[in-house]
Design an enzyme around this catalytic site. Sequence first.
Site, PDB file in Angstrom:
ATOM      1  N   GLY A 199       0.822  -1.208   0.000  1.00 40.60           N
ATOM      2  CA  GLY A 199       0.000   0.000   0.000  1.00 40.60           C
ATOM      3  C   GLY A 199       0.848   1.246   0.000  1.00 40.60           C
ATOM      4  O   GLY A 199       2.061   1.204   0.244  1.00 40.60           O
ATOM      5  N   SER A 200       0.208   2.366  -0.278  1.00 39.61           N
ATOM      6  CA  SER A 200       0.903   3.649  -0.293  1.00 39.61           C
ATOM      7  C   SER A 200       1.354   4.024   1.118  1.00 39.61           C
ATOM      8  O   SER A 200       0.821   3.503   2.107  1.00 39.61           O
ATOM      9  CB  SER A 200      -0.030   4.732  -0.854  1.00 39.61           C
ATOM     10  OG  SER A 200      -0.483   4.389  -2.146  1.00 39.61           O
ATOM     11  N   PRO A 201       2.321   4.926   1.234  1.00 38.87           N
ATOM     12  CA  PRO A 201       2.748   5.361   2.567  1.00 38.87           C
ATOM     13  C   PRO A 201       1.594   5.974   3.349  1.00 38.87           C
ATOM     14  O   PRO A 201       0.813   6.765   2.814  1.00 38.87           O
ATOM     15  CB  PRO A 201       3.834   6.401   2.260  1.00 38.87           C
ATOM     16  CG  PRO A 201       4.328   6.062   0.898  1.00 38.87           C
ATOM     17  CD  PRO A 201       3.159   5.510   0.166  1.00 38.87           C
ATOM     18  N   THR A 232      -0.990   4.369   4.775  1.00 40.96           N
ATOM     19  CA  THR A 232      -2.290   3.704   4.700  1.00 40.96           C
ATOM     20  C   THR A 232      -2.548   2.760   5.867  1.00 40.96           C
ATOM     21  O   THR A 232      -3.661   2.245   6.001  1.00 40.96           O
ATOM     22  CB  THR A 232      -2.410   2.921   3.384  1.00 40.96           C
ATOM     23  OG1 THR A 232      -1.253   2.084   3.221  1.00 40.96           O
ATOM     24  CG2 THR A 232      -2.506   3.866   2.200  1.00 40.96           C
ATOM     25  N   GLY A 233      -1.550   2.485   6.699  1.00 35.12           N
ATOM     26  CA  GLY A 233      -1.786   1.698   7.906  1.00 35.12           C
ATOM     27  C   GLY A 233      -1.182   0.318   7.892  1.00 35.12           C
ATOM     28  O   GLY A 233      -1.656  -0.573   8.605  1.00 35.12           O
ATOM     29  N   GLU A 242      -5.660  33.691 -10.040  1.00 30.93           N
ATOM     30  CA  GLU A 242      -6.532  32.720  -9.381  1.00 30.93           C
ATOM     31  C   GLU A 242      -7.978  32.860  -9.859  1.00 30.93           C
ATOM     32  O   GLU A 242      -8.707  31.865  -9.949  1.00 30.93           O
ATOM     33  CB  GLU A 242      -6.458  32.881  -7.866  1.00 30.93           C
ATOM     34  CG  GLU A 242      -5.070  32.684  -7.278  1.00 30.93           C
ATOM     35  CD  GLU A 242      -4.457  31.349  -7.652  1.00 30.93           C
ATOM     36  OE1 GLU A 242      -5.213  30.358  -7.789  1.00 30.93           O
ATOM     37  OE2 GLU A 242      -3.232  31.300  -7.835  1.00 30.93           O
ATOM     38  N   HIS A 246      -8.251  30.789 -13.007  1.00 30.47           N
ATOM     39  CA  HIS A 246      -8.424  29.360 -12.708  1.00 30.47           C
ATOM     40  C   HIS A 246      -9.859  29.064 -12.273  1.00 30.47           C
ATOM     41  O   HIS A 246     -10.494  28.117 -12.743  1.00 30.47           O
ATOM     42  CB  HIS A 246      -7.460  28.954 -11.588  1.00 30.47           C
ATOM     43  CG  HIS A 246      -6.041  28.799 -12.024  1.00 30.47           C
ATOM     44  ND1 HIS A 246      -5.653  28.066 -13.119  1.00 30.47           N
ATOM     45  CD2 HIS A 246      -4.882  29.281 -11.476  1.00 30.47           C
ATOM     46  CE1 HIS A 246      -4.341  28.096 -13.245  1.00 30.47           C
ATOM     47  NE2 HIS A 246      -3.843  28.833 -12.254  1.00 30.47           N
ATOM     48  N   ASP A 299       1.900  25.513 -13.239  1.00 23.49           N
ATOM     49  CA  ASP A 299       0.758  25.169 -14.097  1.00 23.49           C
ATOM     50  C   ASP A 299       1.240  24.547 -15.408  1.00 23.49           C
ATOM     51  O   ASP A 299       0.687  23.549 -15.873  1.00 23.49           O
ATOM     52  CB  ASP A 299      -0.073  26.418 -14.399  1.00 23.49           C
ATOM     53  CG  ASP A 299      -0.627  27.056 -13.134  1.00 23.49           C
ATOM     54  OD1 ASP A 299      -0.860  26.304 -12.178  1.00 23.49           O
ATOM     55  OD2 ASP A 299      -0.811  28.277 -13.113  1.00 23.49           O
TER      56      ASP A 299
END
EC number: 3.4.24.-
Length: 647
Positions: free
Chosen positions: A205-207, A209-210, A428, A431, A505
């Site tokens: 799992g990704s960092p 996630t437990g 902004e 955007h 961007d």
Amino acid sequence: MNDEKEPKQPNPWMKSLAIWMGILLALVVFVSMFESSSRTAAGDQIAYSEFLARVNDGAVREADIGDGVINGKFNNGAAFTTNAPNDPMLIQRLSEKNVLFRAKPAEQTSFWMIMLYQSLPFLLILGIAFFVMRQMQKNAGSGAMGFGKSRAKMLTEKHGRVTFDDVAGIDEAREELQEIVDFLKDPTKFARLGGKIPKGALLVGSPGTGKTLLARAIAGEANVPFFTISGSDFVEMFVGVGASRVRDMFEQAKKNAPCIVFIDEIDAVGRHRGAGLGNGNDEREQTLNQLLVEMDGFEANEGIIIVAATNRPDVLDPALLRPGRFDRQVVVPRPDIEGRDKILAVHMKKIPLAPDVNSRTIARGTPGFSGADLANLVNEAALLAARKGKRLVAMKEFEEAKDKVMMGAERKSMVMTEDEKKATAYHEAGHALVSLHVPGCDPLHKVTIIPRGRALGVTWNLPERDRYSMTMKQMKARLALCFGGRIAEQIIYGNDELNTGASNDIQQATDMARSMVMEYGMSEKLGWLRYRDNQDEVFLGHSVARNQSVSEATAQLIDQEVRRLIEEAEHTARTVLTEHLDELHRLGSALLEYETLSGEEAKRIIKGDDIGRDDGNSRAPAALSTGGSSIPKSRRPGGGWGEPKPA
């Protein structure tokens, strides 16, 4: 039930300090013994010639003649001492001058004292050697000769014990590991149907996630010995040390079977063999070979379950992933909205909450957050409330904490000129306006010109629900959103006044367009093929070709398609901003007045409606002082639009 208190274990550091203090005290005693043998009586040291002159003058009252030393007193009571040579006439001179003299007998040193003097240095050396050897045997893993011993630690959490009740949002992963715990508690339940206990479970799992939390929960639930070690603890600079540690770790596990061994960050030792330069006979590969043999070799290791965690399963050796070694690969994903709600409920139990706090609303506004991100959000909210002197954590603190985690802390002390603030406001606003008028854009959540993190302003869009994939329409809309800020500045100020604020961007848009062409098959000219760059990697000073799958003609076609997508996005953004120029001015002016607007407020402003804010709730433009910028323009990414964390 009476809880017996365990005897307090002595502190190893204090014990070592006491031993070294004893050695130091013995040295002091040894030195003082030699000094005492050579210490002389108190008195002024005089030359022997002066002593004879004073005797001739009749000034000496008494003298004690010892072995080479004469101590005595003058008629005035002053004491003296002198070193005396072998003078045969001294006794006669003292008798003639009526000096009271005594002869001191030579000091007789006993045989045992002589033996003690001579053997004490050797006894000290032997004592130090014995102490060092004992420490090496006691702390084999960290001793000078114990670097081949395993550094695995047995986990015994009597306080702060973690169970599966503390794990939320990853129900499928918890269920698969719950079965392993049940097997350890009652093996006959599965054995009577011919089932065998899994030898290993790989948590992927990704960092954040437990994965480590799940391993701690297994330790808390299984009630069996639990050894924990990091993958980097196996590898040393000496070849063969890692393999020795693996063998020692499994020997310890066999003595405590059934047990669980948890290896965190196993990719540090389990990478593909033969992937580097050279013959591959290095320390890491030997360690991996020993680990493969111990997990599933000729010698069976019954009752030992290996649980490992990694966020890089793609780099692991295939022999490590096959059934018989890691029988299960448990994916620990980022939680969905239901999982985030449960995780927030677990962490919110530890803090006092105000009645207006709604965990469901917070979970809906944090797509892509991992368990660690949510824990950090709750902690930041508690810190903000404590900083304000509140007794309860309210929803306002959670919203501020969410903005801080996702967009960075407000840089209120940053000095900007009015021209820079106005350029940022239009950037902004561009955007935000594109996101409101281009179909496929995520709903506008918030837009601000307050510097946060590395950006001078942020436009923040959030999806309505968790997203696991994106369509071509959504990606093209996001490309147009990227160029909304730069084109708004171009329309208002012209080409000569364009600044470096849109660099982030442009980078995001270029990377996204290239991925659409080369990875996602979203180009009709290039078709549904995956292409790779002709990039070189520098390894040990030499350029090594990584991929050679793209020809020169194909590379030119890729560049043409990337440029086409970018130009289409620019055209879309320019069309929107040109057609709604009056809305751009209204939104830019509102940002200069209020500095931060929610998505709903921005929609009312472009329609010409009043957002209903009092003057006290607005932030005056003077909040940021005028004057030169404290950061060079070339180093300010500036004006980037915010996006949620990837799902």
